[in-house]
Design an enzyme around this catalytic site. Structure first.
Site, PDB file in Angstrom:
ATOM      1  N   ASP A 115     -36.723  95.334 -83.086  1.00  0.00           N
ATOM      2  CA  ASP A 115     -37.456  93.773 -83.194  1.00  0.00           C
ATOM      3  C   ASP A 115     -36.981  93.351 -82.019  1.00  0.00           C
ATOM      4  O   ASP A 115     -36.142  92.842 -81.897  1.00  0.00           O
ATOM      5  CB  ASP A 115     -37.388  93.373 -84.643  1.00  0.00           C
ATOM      6  CG  ASP A 115     -38.410  92.168 -85.027  1.00  0.00           C
ATOM      7  OD1 ASP A 115     -38.639  91.651 -83.769  1.00  0.00           O
ATOM      8  OD2 ASP A 115     -38.416  91.794 -85.859  1.00  0.00           O
ATOM      9  N   ASN A 163     -43.000  96.508 -73.318  1.00  0.00           N
ATOM     10  CA  ASN A 163     -44.478  96.537 -73.784  1.00  0.00           C
ATOM     11  C   ASN A 163     -44.542  95.864 -74.883  1.00  0.00           C
ATOM     12  O   ASN A 163     -45.975  95.140 -75.289  1.00  0.00           O
ATOM     13  CB  ASN A 163     -44.832  97.977 -73.898  1.00  0.00           C
ATOM     14  CG  ASN A 163     -46.186  98.059 -74.482  1.00  0.00           C
ATOM     15  OD1 ASN A 163     -47.296  97.524 -74.026  1.00  0.00           O
ATOM     16  ND2 ASN A 163     -46.337  98.363 -75.942  1.00  0.00           N
ATOM     17  N   GLN A 170     -44.541  78.827 -79.881  1.00  0.00           N
ATOM     18  CA  GLN A 170     -43.308  79.267 -79.875  1.00  0.00           C
ATOM     19  C   GLN A 170     -43.179  80.711 -80.414  1.00  0.00           C
ATOM     20  O   GLN A 170     -42.466  81.574 -79.880  1.00  0.00           O
ATOM     21  CB  GLN A 170     -42.612  78.190 -80.808  1.00  0.00           C
ATOM     22  CG  GLN A 170     -41.206  78.410 -81.187  1.00  0.00           C
ATOM     23  CD  GLN A 170     -40.687  77.342 -81.895  1.00  0.00           C
ATOM     24  OE1 GLN A 170     -41.132  77.254 -82.934  1.00  0.00           O
ATOM     25  NE2 GLN A 170     -39.370  76.917 -81.782  1.00  0.00           N
ATOM     26  N   SER A 225     -50.378  90.786 -68.060  1.00  0.00           N
ATOM     27  CA  SER A 225     -51.838  90.833 -67.948  1.00  0.00           C
ATOM     28  C   SER A 225     -52.434  90.152 -66.810  1.00  0.00           C
ATOM     29  O   SER A 225     -51.806  89.207 -66.340  1.00  0.00           O
ATOM     30  CB  SER A 225     -52.110  89.996 -69.350  1.00  0.00           C
ATOM     31  OG  SER A 225     -53.711  89.649 -69.522  1.00  0.00           O
ATOM     32  N   ALA A 263     -51.913  80.208 -75.288  1.00  0.00           N
ATOM     33  CA  ALA A 263     -50.616  80.738 -75.462  1.00  0.00           C
ATOM     34  C   ALA A 263     -50.310  81.950 -74.859  1.00  0.00           C
ATOM     35  O   ALA A 263     -49.308  82.323 -73.974  1.00  0.00           O
ATOM     36  CB  ALA A 263     -50.269  80.843 -76.943  1.00  0.00           C
ATOM     37  N   TYR A 264     -51.179  83.139 -74.997  1.00  0.00           N
ATOM     38  CA  TYR A 264     -51.042  84.439 -74.408  1.00  0.00           C
ATOM     39  C   TYR A 264     -50.853  84.462 -72.954  1.00  0.00           C
ATOM     40  O   TYR A 264     -50.038  84.993 -72.430  1.00  0.00           O
ATOM     41  CB  TYR A 264     -52.154  85.062 -74.849  1.00  0.00           C
ATOM     42  CG  TYR A 264     -51.933  86.908 -74.328  1.00  0.00           C
ATOM     43  CD1 TYR A 264     -51.271  87.414 -75.035  1.00  0.00           C
ATOM     44  CD2 TYR A 264     -52.676  87.207 -73.314  1.00  0.00           C
ATOM     45  CE1 TYR A 264     -50.965  88.803 -74.355  1.00  0.00           C
ATOM     46  CE2 TYR A 264     -52.729  88.390 -72.928  1.00  0.00           C
ATOM     47  CZ  TYR A 264     -51.786  89.485 -73.289  1.00  0.00           C
ATOM     48  OH  TYR A 264     -51.840  90.730 -72.830  1.00  0.00           O
ATOM     49  N   LYS A 309     -47.496  85.123 -70.260  1.00  0.00           N
ATOM     50  CA  LYS A 309     -47.424  86.293 -69.510  1.00  0.00           C
ATOM     51  C   LYS A 309     -47.347  85.726 -68.085  1.00  0.00           C
ATOM     52  O   LYS A 309     -46.856  86.550 -67.388  1.00  0.00           O
ATOM     53  CB  LYS A 309     -48.866  87.071 -69.672  1.00  0.00           C
ATOM     54  CG  LYS A 309     -49.135  87.884 -70.941  1.00  0.00           C
ATOM     55  CD  LYS A 309     -47.845  89.128 -71.141  1.00  0.00           C
ATOM     56  CE  LYS A 309     -48.319  89.774 -72.415  1.00  0.00           C
ATOM     57  NZ  LYS A 309     -47.194  90.929 -72.419  1.00  0.00           N
ATOM     58  N   THR A 351     -57.389  97.863 -77.550  1.00  0.00           N
ATOM     59  CA  THR A 351     -56.298  98.104 -78.520  1.00  0.00           C
ATOM     60  C   THR A 351     -56.639  97.074 -79.431  1.00  0.00           C
ATOM     61  O   THR A 351     -57.752  96.438 -79.445  1.00  0.00           O
ATOM     62  CB  THR A 351     -54.978  97.526 -77.906  1.00  0.00           C
ATOM     63  OG1 THR A 351     -54.959  96.401 -77.467  1.00  0.00           O
ATOM     64  CG2 THR A 351     -54.786  98.596 -76.504  1.00  0.00           C
TER      65      THR A 351
END
Length: 245
Positions: A61, A88, A106, A140, A163-164, A168, A203
């Site tokens: 983790d 990954n 966060q 990404s 956020a994503y 990245k 995915t």
């Protein structure tokens, strides 16, 4: 690659991570398939074994320092070095920009950025010991500030990825900063680190709406994980070449 090549792929119980683990194993590497849920990791290993591909599941983790330290200790004891690290593991918490809270940001950064730093820091001594170490940070195309600012039609729902995409983009900066630091250290100058964009891959992160298969998505990741000595470092690539920062 040979069985003497040791590779660790995080978030590898499914999707691009599992496909990356599969391909590296097919190339002859000893692959540690890391997943947060040990049962899912074991299931992924069994699935690959059914295809004649052998990997070794490990619990990892990236948000738990103790978990990362335990994996580093295991690799040290069993192999003494790490040749390939594929970061990954990632998360996507979709929310409109005006609805994105500090907590959402966060939690996203904890996995996509802080987790990567935690893993690299713990495993750097093992990578240092490898003759041709490689780190691949799975990024990404949506992280491209240039393409985003130009209004390029990037795949997926742009309204939900504040956020994503930001995390990245931060990951890409980590890649450049690490590359420069490694280049200045004689004991790390042989370590190559790059960011890979799999493209809009189907995915569970996008409810399988992606237009690319995991086989296509893993292509750039595997290429960067197996770069020759004259390959690039500190770059951002997809399977067609460089991606704009």
């Amino acid at each position: 690659m040979s069985a003497a090549t040791v590779a660790l792929v995080t978030g590898a119980n499914k999707g691009i991570g599992r496909e990356t683990a599969r391909r590296l194993a097919l190339r002859g590497a000893t692959v540690l398939l890391a997943s947060r849920d040990p049962d899912r990791g074991a299931e992924a290993a069994r699935t690959l074994a059914g295809e004649g591909v052998r990997v070794r599941p490990v619990r990892l983790d990236v948000t738990e320092a103790e978990s990362v330290t335990a994996v580093a200790a295991r690799i040290t004891q069993e192999y003494g070095r790490l040749d390939v690290l594929v970061n990954n593991a990632g998360t996507f918490l979709g929310a409109r920009a005006t609805d994105t809270t500090g907590a959402v940001m966060q939690d996203t950064l904890a996995v996509n950025v802080v987790g990567v730093v935690t893993v690299i820091h713990a495993l750097l001594p093992l990578l240092r010991s490898a003759p041709a170490p490689r780190i691949v940070n799975v990024s990404s195309t949506t992280a491209s500030i240039g393409l985003t600012a130009d209004g390029s039609d990037l795949p997926g729902d742009a309204s939900l990825r504040l956020a994503y995409a930001s995390s990245k983009a931060a990951l890409n900066m980590l890649t450049v900063q690490y590359a420069r630091a490694f280049a200045e250290d004689p004991e790390l100058a042989h370590l190559k680190i790059n960011a890979a964009s799999p493209g809009y891959t189907a995915t569970d992160m996008n409810a399988f709406r992606g237009t690319r298969s995991v086989e296509e998505g893993a292509r750039a990741v595997v290429e960067l994980a197996t770069l020759p000595d004259d390959g690039p470092t500190g770059g951002f690539f997809d399977d067609r070449g460089r991606v704009a920062w």
